[in-house]
Enzyme design. Structure first.
Site, short mmCIF file in Angstrom:
data_model
loop_
_atom_site.label_atom_id
_atom_site.label_comp_id
_atom_site.label_asym_id
_atom_site.label_seq_id
_atom_site.Cartn_x
_atom_site.Cartn_y
_atom_site.Cartn_z
N GLU A 30 0.83 -1.20 0.00
CA GLU A 30 0.00 0.00 0.00
C GLU A 30 0.87 1.26 0.00
O GLU A 30 0.63 2.20 -0.75
CB GLU A 30 -0.92 -0.02 1.22
CG GLU A 30 -2.00 1.02 1.23
CD GLU A 30 -2.94 0.87 2.42
OE1 GLU A 30 -3.77 1.78 2.61
OE2 GLU A 30 -2.86 -0.14 3.15
N GLY B 175 -8.45 5.14 6.85
CA GLY B 175 -9.24 5.02 8.06
C GLY B 175 -8.62 4.10 9.09
O GLY B 175 -8.83 4.29 10.29
N ALA B 176 -7.86 3.10 8.64
CA ALA B 176 -7.33 2.09 9.56
C ALA B 176 -5.82 2.07 9.65
O ALA B 176 -5.28 1.52 10.60
CB ALA B 176 -7.83 0.70 9.15
N THR C 79 -1.77 4.03 8.37
CA THR C 79 -1.04 5.15 7.77
C THR C 79 0.31 4.63 7.31
O THR C 79 0.88 3.71 7.91
CB THR C 79 -0.89 6.32 8.75
OG1 THR C 79 -0.35 7.46 8.07
CG2 THR C 79 0.01 5.98 9.92
N GLN C 80 0.83 5.19 6.21
CA GLN C 80 2.07 4.72 5.58
C GLN C 80 3.06 5.85 5.36
O GLN C 80 2.66 6.97 5.05
CB GLN C 80 1.79 4.06 4.22
CG GLN C 80 1.11 2.72 4.29
CD GLN C 80 -0.36 2.82 4.61
OE1 GLN C 80 -0.86 2.12 5.49
NE2 GLN C 80 -1.09 3.69 3.92
#
Length: 435
Positions: free
Chosen positions: A108, A148-149, A151-152
């Site tokens: 992702e 929403g769930a 972070t990168q």
């Protein structure tokens, strides 16, 4: 649970990249198969943009991210049911459906980095002399994504990546790239807000919760049990509390920051230069960064996307958090659904970027909050599609069409249906409430 937006999915489609911001409704479905049927509206909108004669030649992909990773942790059979349902529905569509898959967090982040640099043209350029040239490495831009769930953070560091589990390697346009990337599950916006609320409940169990991150004068009632259903929450609700909790805002940014800092384990990195938080390895920041998705949307609302200094950002958010709820509600008509959370979201992003990722007053100017890069909406979805279709070749390109986005979209018709992180988060909420 707070409701996510009310539409079923996100699409990239047709002759121009287009993000339609369609996400799953949190309303309970009578049966699990409707997880697949709910994609029908999104699919129909995308098909309008594609000439009917091209439908069978148009590849379609579906990728799921952090919310579905959480659901798989909680109930793997439910996750399988959802994939089976969407595969069945999309397999009946008039396009060439290539299947659905669950992306790893590292993928992702990496696909978001590809999207940013592809849009900006920092991977390869066609010179005025008729030659392909690779831009200097220092022009590459790091990517900061927040759903929403999860972070990168993804970027090319200035030295070797010491923890190989955080390294992603690419060969694009004849050049090799090694990027640092890490995905923090449970640190996306929605999961952060839920974890923050649970932390406050645990520290001061009472039927009335005074919430420092909500503006003074704001009040709401929330069901308590669903907050504890997330795999991101590792505790049980106090037995003495009622089923419904009354939450009252106090508008205290100092206390809010203290509560937010409890979501991180900063002490695990104490004295370590190559460490972010929770004991996670991170090399020193290098180069320019684009922060998008919830980073951008939150700071855009707070009018902080114009290159303000770190101190100005801090002051602006604190001042917003101290405004009375009635005044803010009047100033932003029609935005009641999201208004209560902007104070917490703003302070959380500030804490994550400054204390977590370690953007200082000196390096803050390298950070830009953007929705687009080179006219392309930023997210992991375009990078995902480019990877699956092989539109960025490993070898150096021989003709102009390989790099020019404008020419490429005139030649290739494509569609990607994506379950973005907030979609997965909504699904998680949906099925937890049904259990």
């Amino acid at each position: 649970m707070r409701a996510p937006p009310t539409r079923p999915c996100s699409c990239i489609s047709g002759r121009r990249t287009r993000r339609m911001a369609l996400v799953w409704s949190a309303r309970p479905w009578p049966a699990r198969w409707k997880a697949g049927e709910s994609l029908q509206g999104c699919l129909e909108e995308a098909l309008v943009l594609i000439p009917e004669a091209q439908h069978r030649k148009t590849p379609m992909f579906l990728g799921a991210t952090a919310g579905m990773r959480l659901l798989r942790q909680k109930n793997s059979s439910q996750a399988r049911d959802i994939f089976a349902a969407v595969t069945q529905v999309l397999g009946r569509s008039p396009v060439d459906f290539w299947g659905a898959e669950l992306l790893a967090g590292q993928d992702e982040g990496a696909f978001g980095w590809i999207t940013v640099n592809y849009g900006l043209g920092t991977l390869v350029k066609y010179s005025f002399t008729g030659e392909w040239i690779q831009p200097p490495e220092e022009t590459l831009v790091g990517a900061l994504d927040m759903g929403g769930a999860s972070t990168q953070i993804t970027f090319v560091p200035g030295g070797p990546i010491l923890d190989k589990s955080t390294q992603a390697d690419f060969r694009l346009y004849g050049s090799n790239y090694s990027v640092y990337t890490h995905s923090y599950l449970c640190f996306g916006r929605d999961q952060m807000l839920s974890r923050l609320l649970v932390g406050l409940v645990q520290s001061r169990p009472a039927a009335l919760l005074r919430h420092p991150c909500y503006l003074s004068g704001y009040q709401t009632t929330l069901a308590l049990a669903p907050l504890y259903e997330s795999p991101c929450v590792h505790t049980t609700p106090p037995l003495s509390l009622p089923q419904n909790l009354t939450v009252e805002g106090t508008g205290n940014p100092g206390a809010c920051v203290s509560a937010i800092r409890e979501l991180f384990n900063f002490s695990s990195c104490q004295g370590q230069e190559d460490c972010a938080f929770d004991g996670i390895y991170q090399p020193p920041l290098q180069g320019k960064f684009y922060a998008f998705s919830n980073f951008y949307h939150t700071f855009h609302f707070l009018n902080l996307t114009s290159g303000q200094s770190l101190s100005t950002v801090n002051t602006t958010i604190w001042e917003f958090c101290q405004r009375p709820w009635k005044l803010v509600e009047t100033s932003y008509p029609g935005q009641d659904r999201w208004l209560p959370d902007y104070c917490a979201s703003g302070l959380y992003i500030l804490t994550l970027l400054h204390e977590g990722y370690r953007f200082s007053e000196e390096t803050w100017p390298s950070l830009e909050f953007r929705k687009q890069a080179g006219g392309v909406d930023i997210g992991w979805t375009l990078g995902y599609m480019l990877n699956l279709t092989g539109m960025i070749p490993a070898d150096a390109p021989a003709q102009l069409w390989a790099v020019s986005y404008g020419v490429w979209v005139a030649k290739v018709v494509f569609m990607v249906l994506t379950l973005v992180a907030v979609v997965g988060a909504a699904l998680v909420q949906l099925f937890w409430l049904q259990d």
